[in-house]
Design a protein around this motif. Structure first.
Motif, PDB file in Angstrom:
ATOM      1  N   ARG A  16       0.833  -1.202   0.000  1.00  0.00           N
ATOM      2  CA  ARG A  16       0.000   0.000   0.000  1.00  0.00           C
ATOM      3  C   ARG A  16       0.864   1.246   0.000  1.00  0.00           C
ATOM      4  O   ARG A  16       1.842   1.338   0.746  1.00  0.00           O
ATOM      5  CB  ARG A  16      -0.903   0.019   1.229  1.00  0.00           C
ATOM      6  CG  ARG A  16      -1.793   1.274   1.331  1.00  0.00           C
ATOM      7  CD  ARG A  16      -2.436   1.402   2.694  1.00  0.00           C
ATOM      8  NE  ARG A  16      -3.200   0.210   3.046  1.00  0.00           N
ATOM      9  CZ  ARG A  16      -3.655  -0.037   4.272  1.00  0.00           C
ATOM     10  NH1 ARG A  16      -3.400   0.799   5.254  1.00  0.00           N
ATOM     11  NH2 ARG A  16      -4.336  -1.139   4.522  1.00  0.00           N
ATOM     12  N   LEU A  17       0.474   2.204  -0.817  1.00  0.00           N
ATOM     13  CA  LEU A  17       1.069   3.534  -0.789  1.00  0.00           C
ATOM     14  C   LEU A  17      -0.046   4.500  -0.418  1.00  0.00           C
ATOM     15  O   LEU A  17      -1.037   4.620  -1.147  1.00  0.00           O
ATOM     16  CB  LEU A  17       1.672   3.896  -2.146  1.00  0.00           C
ATOM     17  CG  LEU A  17       2.575   5.112  -2.218  1.00  0.00           C
ATOM     18  CD1 LEU A  17       3.761   4.987  -1.273  1.00  0.00           C
ATOM     19  CD2 LEU A  17       3.062   5.357  -3.642  1.00  0.00           C
ATOM     20  N   ALA A  18       0.082   5.148   0.751  1.00  0.00           N
ATOM     21  CA  ALA A  18      -0.963   6.046   1.246  1.00  0.00           C
ATOM     22  C   ALA A  18      -0.542   7.492   1.056  1.00  0.00           C
ATOM     23  O   ALA A  18       0.633   7.838   1.215  1.00  0.00           O
ATOM     24  CB  ALA A  18      -1.248   5.766   2.718  1.00  0.00           C
ATOM     25  N   TYR A  19      -1.528   8.326   0.726  1.00  0.00           N
ATOM     26  CA  TYR A  19      -1.285   9.719   0.381  1.00  0.00           C
ATOM     27  C   TYR A  19      -2.032  10.654   1.329  1.00  0.00           C
ATOM     28  O   TYR A  19      -3.130  10.336   1.793  1.00  0.00           O
ATOM     29  CB  TYR A  19      -1.772  10.008  -1.044  1.00  0.00           C
ATOM     30  CG  TYR A  19      -1.068   9.235  -2.129  1.00  0.00           C
ATOM     31  CD1 TYR A  19      -0.058   9.811  -2.893  1.00  0.00           C
ATOM     32  CD2 TYR A  19      -1.433   7.911  -2.408  1.00  0.00           C
ATOM     33  CE1 TYR A  19       0.578   9.098  -3.906  1.00  0.00           C
ATOM     34  CE2 TYR A  19      -0.802   7.198  -3.416  1.00  0.00           C
ATOM     35  CZ  TYR A  19       0.203   7.795  -4.158  1.00  0.00           C
ATOM     36  OH  TYR A  19       0.828   7.091  -5.151  1.00  0.00           O
ATOM     37  N   THR A  20      -1.446  11.818   1.556  1.00  0.00           N
ATOM     38  CA  THR A  20      -2.137  12.884   2.252  1.00  0.00           C
ATOM     39  C   THR A  20      -2.581  13.927   1.229  1.00  0.00           C
ATOM     40  O   THR A  20      -2.484  13.703   0.014  1.00  0.00           O
ATOM     41  CB  THR A  20      -1.246  13.496   3.349  1.00  0.00           C
ATOM     42  OG1 THR A  20      -2.038  14.395   4.132  1.00  0.00           O
ATOM     43  CG2 THR A  20      -0.048  14.245   2.782  1.00  0.00           C
ATOM     44  N   TYR A  21      -3.082  15.059   1.698  1.00  0.00           N
ATOM     45  CA  TYR A  21      -3.554  16.110   0.797  1.00  0.00           C
ATOM     46  C   TYR A  21      -2.465  16.479  -0.216  1.00  0.00           C
ATOM     47  O   TYR A  21      -1.266  16.451   0.095  1.00  0.00           O
ATOM     48  CB  TYR A  21      -3.939  17.349   1.592  1.00  0.00           C
ATOM     49  CG  TYR A  21      -5.033  17.132   2.614  1.00  0.00           C
ATOM     50  CD1 TYR A  21      -6.317  16.757   2.219  1.00  0.00           C
ATOM     51  CD2 TYR A  21      -4.793  17.282   3.973  1.00  0.00           C
ATOM     52  CE1 TYR A  21      -7.322  16.558   3.152  1.00  0.00           C
ATOM     53  CE2 TYR A  21      -5.791  17.085   4.918  1.00  0.00           C
ATOM     54  CZ  TYR A  21      -7.054  16.716   4.493  1.00  0.00           C
ATOM     55  OH  TYR A  21      -8.038  16.512   5.417  1.00  0.00           O
ATOM     56  N   GLY A  22      -2.922  16.851  -1.425  1.00  0.00           N
ATOM     57  CA  GLY A  22      -1.968  17.225  -2.460  1.00  0.00           C
ATOM     58  C   GLY A  22      -1.308  16.028  -3.121  1.00  0.00           C
ATOM     59  O   GLY A  22      -0.324  16.169  -3.842  1.00  0.00           O
TER      60      GLY A  22
END
Length: 238
Positions: A209-215
């Protein structure tokens, strides 16, 4: 050929996301009313409503009947296991957690590439087991850019009763908004087999899994080994 401007509702959606990224509204906070947002952005309430509809579909905000619109938070019961898709065949809920380790290390080439870091940039590695029915069912290994999670330690993890993502947003101000996953079947390597209490070479589900925040900034790279004798991976497709 000149670029066509985005529709107004999309421009407003982007402005709200920018405000969320800047911390103007924190996870769990209530957003201003549609009328107030319409006045702020110089648009009609209907246009603001469409922008909020888009954000709701993306799980960035949550509408509560009769209460208003709130910034999504991983502390909310319905959001706690949003990114964990391992479901018990018998419907049993939740896991108990066993921390195996938390350490600072230099990012390997693969981790640096996934997280968009410089070669050998410091990351924090967390390893843990998730137990259900008194036995381990998930071995989790995750890597976080140290610059976003300075001070994360085994003691901090041990003292937090909730999920990791709830800890990340409350203590470090990092809110996971979306994730990409890759699934493959693998044979249990010796160390993994010992930790999950299965035979060496037994089939497991490996989820990266690659998790992202805003932007769309990647802030977590995770690898999980799932033992699925009494559990299954569940995903709803629309």
């Amino acid at each position: 050929m000149p670029k066509t401007p985005a529709p107004l509702y999309e421009q407003i959606r982007q402005l709200i996301v920018a405000a969320l990224a800047a911390g103007e509204w924190r996870p769990g906070d209530m957003l201003p009313s549609e009328a107030a947002l319409a006045q702020r952005f110089g648009a009609s309430p209907g246009t603001v409503r469409r922008a909020l509809d888009e954000l709701t579909a993306e799980n960035l905000v949550e509408r509560r009947q009769g209460s208003g619109t709130f910034v999504s938070t991983h502390s909310a019961p319905r959001q706690q296991f949003r990114f964990l898709r391992l479901v018990a065949d018998d419907g049993e809920q939740g896991f108990t957690r066993e921390l195996l380790g938390c350490r600072r290390m230099r990012a390997t080439a693969a981790i640096a590439h996934a997280l968009g870091l410089r070669a050998a940039e410091p990351v924090i590695e967390v390893r843990r087991l998730l137990h259900r029915r008194g036995r381990p069912v998930v071995l989790d290994e995750l890597w976080l850019p140290e610059r976003h999670f300075e001070g994360l330690s085994a003691d901090v993890l041990a003292q937090h009763p909730g999920t990791l993502y709830a800890l990340f947003e409350t203590r470090f101000g990092v809110h996971m908004v979306r994730a990409e996953e890759k699934l493959r079947a693998v044979a249990a390597a010796p160390e993994v087999a010992a930790l999950l209490r299965v035979g060496e070479g037994e089939p497991l589900l490996c989820v990266e899994r690659l998790a992202y925040t805003y932007g769309d900034r990647p802030v977590e790279f995770r690898r999980g080994f799932y033992y699925t004798s009494s559990d299954h991976y569940s995903n709803e497709l629309n």
